[in-house]
Design a protein around this motif. Structure first.
Motif, PDB file in Angstrom:
ATOM      1  N   THR A 103      -1.384   9.240  -5.252  1.00 48.42           N
ATOM      2  CA  THR A 103      -1.121   8.733  -6.615  1.00 48.42           C
ATOM      3  C   THR A 103       0.304   8.196  -6.792  1.00 48.42           C
ATOM      4  O   THR A 103       0.797   8.075  -7.907  1.00 48.42           O
ATOM      5  CB  THR A 103      -1.415   9.757  -7.762  1.00 48.42           C
ATOM      6  OG1 THR A 103      -0.310  10.642  -7.914  1.00 48.42           O
ATOM      7  CG2 THR A 103      -2.686  10.544  -7.544  1.00 48.42           C
ATOM      8  N   ARG A 150       2.301   3.802  -8.397  1.00 52.98           N
ATOM      9  CA  ARG A 150       2.576   3.188  -9.699  1.00 52.98           C
ATOM     10  C   ARG A 150       3.943   2.511  -9.725  1.00 52.98           C
ATOM     11  O   ARG A 150       4.769   2.706  -8.835  1.00 52.98           O
ATOM     12  CB  ARG A 150       2.430   4.235 -10.805  1.00 52.98           C
ATOM     13  CG  ARG A 150       0.998   4.793 -10.855  1.00 52.98           C
ATOM     14  CD  ARG A 150       0.761   5.650 -12.050  1.00 52.98           C
ATOM     15  NE  ARG A 150       0.675   4.881 -13.276  1.00 52.98           N
ATOM     16  CZ  ARG A 150      -0.444   4.340 -13.770  1.00 52.98           C
ATOM     17  NH1 ARG A 150      -1.585   4.487 -13.132  1.00 52.98           N
ATOM     18  NH2 ARG A 150      -0.426   3.665 -14.891  1.00 52.98           N
ATOM     19  N   ARG A 194      -5.072  -3.707 -13.927  1.00 51.58           N
ATOM     20  CA  ARG A 194      -4.203  -2.576 -14.243  1.00 51.58           C
ATOM     21  C   ARG A 194      -3.125  -3.167 -15.150  1.00 51.58           C
ATOM     22  O   ARG A 194      -2.675  -4.303 -14.909  1.00 51.58           O
ATOM     23  CB  ARG A 194      -3.613  -1.986 -12.970  1.00 51.58           C
ATOM     24  CG  ARG A 194      -4.666  -1.367 -12.058  1.00 51.58           C
ATOM     25  CD  ARG A 194      -5.048   0.006 -12.545  1.00 51.58           C
ATOM     26  NE  ARG A 194      -6.178   0.545 -11.805  1.00 51.58           N
ATOM     27  CZ  ARG A 194      -6.683   1.745 -12.060  1.00 51.58           C
ATOM     28  NH1 ARG A 194      -6.189   2.482 -13.034  1.00 51.58           N
ATOM     29  NH2 ARG A 194      -7.682   2.213 -11.371  1.00 51.58           N
ATOM     30  N   GLU A 231     -12.873   2.240  -8.718  1.00 54.72           N
ATOM     31  CA  GLU A 231     -11.762   1.674  -7.961  1.00 54.72           C
ATOM     32  C   GLU A 231     -10.552   2.581  -8.091  1.00 54.72           C
ATOM     33  O   GLU A 231     -10.389   3.265  -9.096  1.00 54.72           O
ATOM     34  CB  GLU A 231     -11.385   0.301  -8.531  1.00 54.72           C
ATOM     35  CG  GLU A 231     -12.440  -0.742  -8.276  1.00 54.72           C
ATOM     36  CD  GLU A 231     -12.065  -2.086  -8.879  1.00 54.72           C
ATOM     37  OE1 GLU A 231     -12.575  -3.088  -8.400  1.00 54.72           O
ATOM     38  OE2 GLU A 231     -11.262  -2.116  -9.836  1.00 54.72           O
ATOM     39  N   GLY A 232      -9.677   2.512  -7.108  1.00 53.01           N
ATOM     40  CA  GLY A 232      -8.472   3.342  -7.155  1.00 53.01           C
ATOM     41  C   GLY A 232      -7.219   2.512  -6.963  1.00 53.01           C
ATOM     42  O   GLY A 232      -7.257   1.406  -6.445  1.00 53.01           O
ATOM     43  N   CYS A 233      -6.093   3.083  -7.382  1.00 51.30           N
ATOM     44  CA  CYS A 233      -4.798   2.449  -7.126  1.00 51.30           C
ATOM     45  C   CYS A 233      -4.392   2.744  -5.681  1.00 51.30           C
ATOM     46  O   CYS A 233      -5.000   3.580  -5.011  1.00 51.30           O
ATOM     47  CB  CYS A 233      -3.747   3.033  -8.063  1.00 51.30           C
ATOM     48  SG  CYS A 233      -4.157   2.851  -9.804  1.00 51.30           S
ATOM     49  N   CYS A 290      -4.471   6.423  -3.730  1.00 51.26           N
ATOM     50  CA  CYS A 290      -5.020   7.406  -4.677  1.00 51.26           C
ATOM     51  C   CYS A 290      -6.445   7.793  -4.313  1.00 51.26           C
ATOM     52  O   CYS A 290      -7.339   6.942  -4.299  1.00 51.26           O
ATOM     53  CB  CYS A 290      -5.003   6.873  -6.108  1.00 51.26           C
ATOM     54  SG  CYS A 290      -5.690   8.114  -7.233  1.00 51.26           S
ATOM     55  N   ILE A 321      -8.291   9.747  -6.179  1.00 49.43           N
ATOM     56  CA  ILE A 321      -9.072  10.080  -7.387  1.00 49.43           C
ATOM     57  C   ILE A 321      -9.973   8.909  -7.793  1.00 49.43           C
ATOM     58  O   ILE A 321     -11.129   9.092  -8.133  1.00 49.43           O
ATOM     59  CB  ILE A 321      -8.130  10.474  -8.553  1.00 49.43           C
ATOM     60  CG1 ILE A 321      -7.226  11.632  -8.133  1.00 49.43           C
ATOM     61  CG2 ILE A 321      -8.944  10.856  -9.795  1.00 49.43           C
ATOM     62  CD1 ILE A 321      -6.133  11.967  -9.144  1.00 49.43           C
ATOM     63  N   ARG A 322      -9.438   7.711  -7.741  1.00 51.28           N
ATOM     64  CA  ARG A 322     -10.211   6.492  -8.015  1.00 51.28           C
ATOM     65  C   ARG A 322     -10.904   6.557  -9.387  1.00 51.28           C
ATOM     66  O   ARG A 322     -12.124   6.546  -9.491  1.00 51.28           O
ATOM     67  CB  ARG A 322     -11.230   6.236  -6.898  1.00 51.28           C
ATOM     68  CG  ARG A 322     -10.565   6.014  -5.538  1.00 51.28           C
ATOM     69  CD  ARG A 322     -11.582   5.886  -4.407  1.00 51.28           C
ATOM     70  NE  ARG A 322     -12.405   4.705  -4.544  1.00 51.28           N
ATOM     71  CZ  ARG A 322     -12.032   3.467  -4.232  1.00 51.28           C
ATOM     72  NH1 ARG A 322     -10.823   3.265  -3.755  1.00 51.28           N
ATOM     73  NH2 ARG A 322     -12.839   2.447  -4.386  1.00 51.28           N
ATOM     74  N   CYS A 323     -10.093   6.577 -10.438  1.00 49.48           N
ATOM     75  CA  CYS A 323     -10.671   6.714 -11.784  1.00 49.48           C
ATOM     76  C   CYS A 323     -11.030   5.369 -12.421  1.00 49.48           C
ATOM     77  O   CYS A 323     -11.624   5.334 -13.486  1.00 49.48           O
ATOM     78  CB  CYS A 323      -9.707   7.472 -12.694  1.00 49.48           C
ATOM     79  SG  CYS A 323      -8.280   6.493 -13.205  1.00 49.48           S
ATOM     80  N   CYS A 329       1.241   9.094 -10.739  1.00 54.08           N
ATOM     81  CA  CYS A 329       0.241   9.127 -11.806  1.00 54.08           C
ATOM     82  C   CYS A 329       0.145  10.539 -12.387  1.00 54.08           C
ATOM     83  O   CYS A 329       0.065  11.518 -11.650  1.00 54.08           O
ATOM     84  CB  CYS A 329      -1.117   8.701 -11.256  1.00 54.08           C
ATOM     85  SG  CYS A 329      -2.391   8.672 -12.521  1.00 54.08           S
ATOM     86  N   PHE A 381      -2.319  11.901 -13.800  1.00 51.81           N
ATOM     87  CA  PHE A 381      -3.611  12.563 -13.593  1.00 51.81           C
ATOM     88  C   PHE A 381      -3.566  13.540 -12.415  1.00 51.81           C
ATOM     89  O   PHE A 381      -4.277  14.534 -12.396  1.00 51.81           O
ATOM     90  CB  PHE A 381      -4.725  11.541 -13.364  1.00 51.81           C
ATOM     91  CG  PHE A 381      -5.028  10.702 -14.580  1.00 51.81           C
ATOM     92  CD1 PHE A 381      -4.835  11.199 -15.857  1.00 51.81           C
ATOM     93  CD2 PHE A 381      -5.517   9.413 -14.443  1.00 51.81           C
ATOM     94  CE1 PHE A 381      -5.108  10.431 -16.983  1.00 51.81           C
ATOM     95  CE2 PHE A 381      -5.797   8.631 -15.557  1.00 51.81           C
ATOM     96  CZ  PHE A 381      -5.590   9.133 -16.827  1.00 51.81           C
TER      97      PHE A 381
HETATM   98  S1  SF4 Z   1      -5.872   8.619 -10.962  1.00 55.95           S
HETATM   99 FE1  SF4 Z   1      -6.604   6.605 -11.610  1.00 55.95          FE
HETATM  100  S2  SF4 Z   1      -4.850   5.620 -12.663  1.00 55.95           S
HETATM  101 FE2  SF4 Z   1      -4.059   7.385 -11.489  1.00 55.95          FE
HETATM  102  S3  SF4 Z   1      -3.390   6.491  -9.560  1.00 55.95           S
HETATM  103 FE3  SF4 Z   1      -5.500   7.201  -9.281  1.00 55.95          FE
HETATM  104  S4  SF4 Z   1      -6.835   5.456  -9.697  1.00 55.95           S
HETATM  105 FE4  SF4 Z   1      -4.771   4.986 -10.492  1.00 55.95          FE
END
Ligand code: SF4
Length: 582
Positions: A72, A75, A173, A278-280, A283, A285-287, A474, A476
């Motif tokens: 994560t 960003r 994004r 999709e994820g950043c 990452c 988590i791929r939210c 991130c 999250f």
């Molecule tokens: S949790 Fe979501 S917003 Fe945060 S880095 Fe991962 S994909 Fe991006």
């Protein structure tokens, strides 16, 4: 020095000159990167009283973890003075823009001056060029199809300096909130493209790999990061917040019913419109949600947008709300402020104060284009709900410091209410996210209706988010990772020892520095207020019959912050935190 390049580029659009500087080891160590570095540089760059659309700067900044394989950490941060709130403002974006920028060998980019004609900036490892562009006038999707590289750009809303215009990046994004897109528009800067392939230097790769492996396992076992966000994206919150009576409708007049809100829920989205996740960069988590309605396809909506462009304006039709979200993305409009401004205008209509648009639930598709192009009533709506209410002499703007509030009714959580009121960038849930402590029980559950002790908790949350925004990571991830992880990541990447207490000190320094900027811009205790509506209890739902004593909470908060009764950091607080005078 590892983790940082110690390199800043300065682009002057007026003179078309590009220069490079060292940033300085101590400055980087004390502010880390991202939001912290951006805030510190901003204090040196502009007078807090400047007109944000005239003499402003844009400061993009990566963090020491950006471009590494820390989960994560992909960003990227942007700091400036907001044309919506006139406070200090920062925003951060996911995707891959930040990692490309860092791999181009830069920690920060300061953009100053104004171009005479529409331009774009192209950043590579070798050089930075200012180029004439013929993309001016195009919507964001059309621009992305013309550009091959990672990019940040504005749509018509930014060009026309709508006070809540966003900056979009590839994959939609968004650098949202506070109208940073309008500043690009004021500088005639349509787009920034970036490419880089340098390897970010890491001090202790072996230790870092070990911490990353353990973090991945934590992320994989937390129900929030491994199931909730991964399966449903952020709209997983809709049903939970509705059940708690905090998912409002109609400009926060009342709580949405379970039947209404379920139409907009993460579960319903998964069933009806989600195509893939999709994820950043870096990452697991791929939210992110790629979605498709009967007529169109695109990205989102996220939780905040599904509320702002749905329940808040009286629309409980998932397809309609999703298409409004797509349209905001194409025009480059911030979805929360767009929905908040429309909701305010709709209530004005229902109160007989304004008759140029329909009431709650009416079709607003055409209005979005009018706002972005400042046509007809769009001219007034483009100024945001606070300025609209000032014009008509009413108090229906649900905003703090002029920024429209997000999707959590503050009558349902005392700490979140205090966090909204004291947010340095206006109505925002990302300065201090008390939903963790007051709803999810992360790291520990506190009674959401109790005010006692919340000042200290809000301070800790604001500090934590400030250092996360400076790493730049991130938030999250913090649902699963305890704070030790962040100190270990930073120490093994930079070779500089940071404890959790050190990170909180950095966070406190950033928060007070931002506050100091706002004080010098003319903000005080009176601006730490929620709209009057929140002094009246909700009539229905699980958060009904409840209001908080905000003045008492503010007194407690100022005391734990080391601020005086007007909300200004005391001299000894500024000295302890090494914050320079402005
Ligand atoms: S949790 Fe979501 S917003 Fe945060 S880095 Fe991962 S994909 Fe991006």
């Amino acid at each position: 020095m590892k983790g940082w390049w110690n390199r800043l580029a300065r682009v002057d659009l007026s003179s078309r000159k590009v220069r490079y500087h060292e940033i300085g080891k101590q400055l980087l160590k004390d502010h880390v990167g991202g939001r912290g570095l951006g805030a510190r540089l901003l204090l040196d760059e502009i007078d807090p009283k400047v007109d944000p659309l005239e003499e402003n700067v844009l400061i993009f900044a990566a963090g020491p973890l950006t471009g590494t394989f820390v989960p994560t950490s992909g960003r990227f941060s942007l700091s400036s003075k907001s044309p919506l709130t006139e406070t200090i403002m920062d925003s951060n974006v996911g995707g891959s823009l930040g990692s490309e920028f860092k791999r181009a060998g830069l920690d920060a980019l300061v953009i100053e001056g104004k171009a005479q004609e529409p331009v774009m900036i192209d950043i590579t490892e070798e050089r930075i060029q200012i180029k004439k562009t013929d993309l001016w006038g195009l919507e964001t999707g059309e621009c992305f199809s013309e550009l091959e590289k990672e990019s940040a750009l504005i749509g018509p809303a930014g060009e026309n300096q709508v006070r809540y215009a966003s900056i979009m990046t590839r994959g939609y994004r968004v650098f949202g909130r506070g109208g940073l897109g309008a500043i690009m528009g004021s500088k005639k800067l349509k787009a920034i493209t970036v490419s880089g392939s340098k390897r970010v230097p890491v001090e202790d790769e072996k230790a870092l790999k070990d911490h990353v492996r353990k973090a991945a396992s934590k992320l994989d076992s937390s129900p929030v990061t491994s199931r909730g966000l991964k399966k449903f994206g952020t709209p997983i919150l809709v049903n939970l917040l509705t059940w708690l009576g905090m998912f409002s409708k109609h400009n926060f007049r009342e709580a949405a019913s379970e039947e209404e809100a379920d139409n907009l829920s993460g579960e319903k989205m998964r069933e009806k419109i989600v195509q893939k996740h999709e994820g950043c960069y870096s990452c697991p988590i791929r939210c992110g949600l790629k979605t498709k309605t009967k007529k169109k396809s695109g990205k989102g909506p996220e939780y905040e947008s599904v509320w702002a462009l749905g329940s808040n304006i009286g629309i409980f039709d998932l397809e309609k709300t999703t298409e409004l979200n797509y349209r905001c993305n194409e025009l480059g409009l911030d979805t929360i402020s767009t929905g908040g401004t429309l909701a305010c205008a709709m209530e004005m209509k229902e109160e007989g104060l304004w008759d140029e648009l329909g009431g709650f639930g009416s079709d607003v598709t055409g209005l979005l284009d009018k706002i972005a192009h400042r046509e007809g009533i769009g001219e007034k709506l483009a100024e945001g709900s606070k300025r609209l209410c000032e014009k008509y002499g009413c108090d229906l703007s649900m905003s703090v410091k002029g920024m429209e509030l997000p999707a959590y009714d503050p009558r349902g959580a005392a700490g979140q209410a205090l966090s909204f009121a004291t947010s340095n960038r206006g109505g925002c849930h990302l300065r201090g996210y008390m939903i963790g402590e007051e709803i999810f029980g992360v790291p520990k559950l506190f009674d959401r209706f109790k005010t006692g002790g919340k000042a200290q908790l809000v301070k800790r949350s604001q500090e934590r988010n400030a250092y996360l925004d400076s790493l730049v990571m991130c938030k999250f991830g913090a649902f699963a990772l305890d704070e030790e992880f962040y100190s270990r990541f930073l120490t093994s990447v930079t070779g500089e020892r940071y404890t959790v207490a050190d990170l909180h000190l950095v966070g406190e320094r950033i928060y007070d520095m931002e506050r100091w900027f706002n004080v010098k811009a003319g903000f005080d205790r009176e601006d730490d207020e929620l709209p009057k509506r929140f002094c009246e209890p909700l009539k229905k739902g699980a958060s009904s019959d409840n209001v908080f004593d905000m003045q008492k909470m503010l007194d407690d908060y100022y005391e734990v912050m080391g601020w005086n009764e007007k909300g200004e950091p005391k001299k000894e607080t500024l000295e302890r935190l090494d914050i320079p005078d402005i």
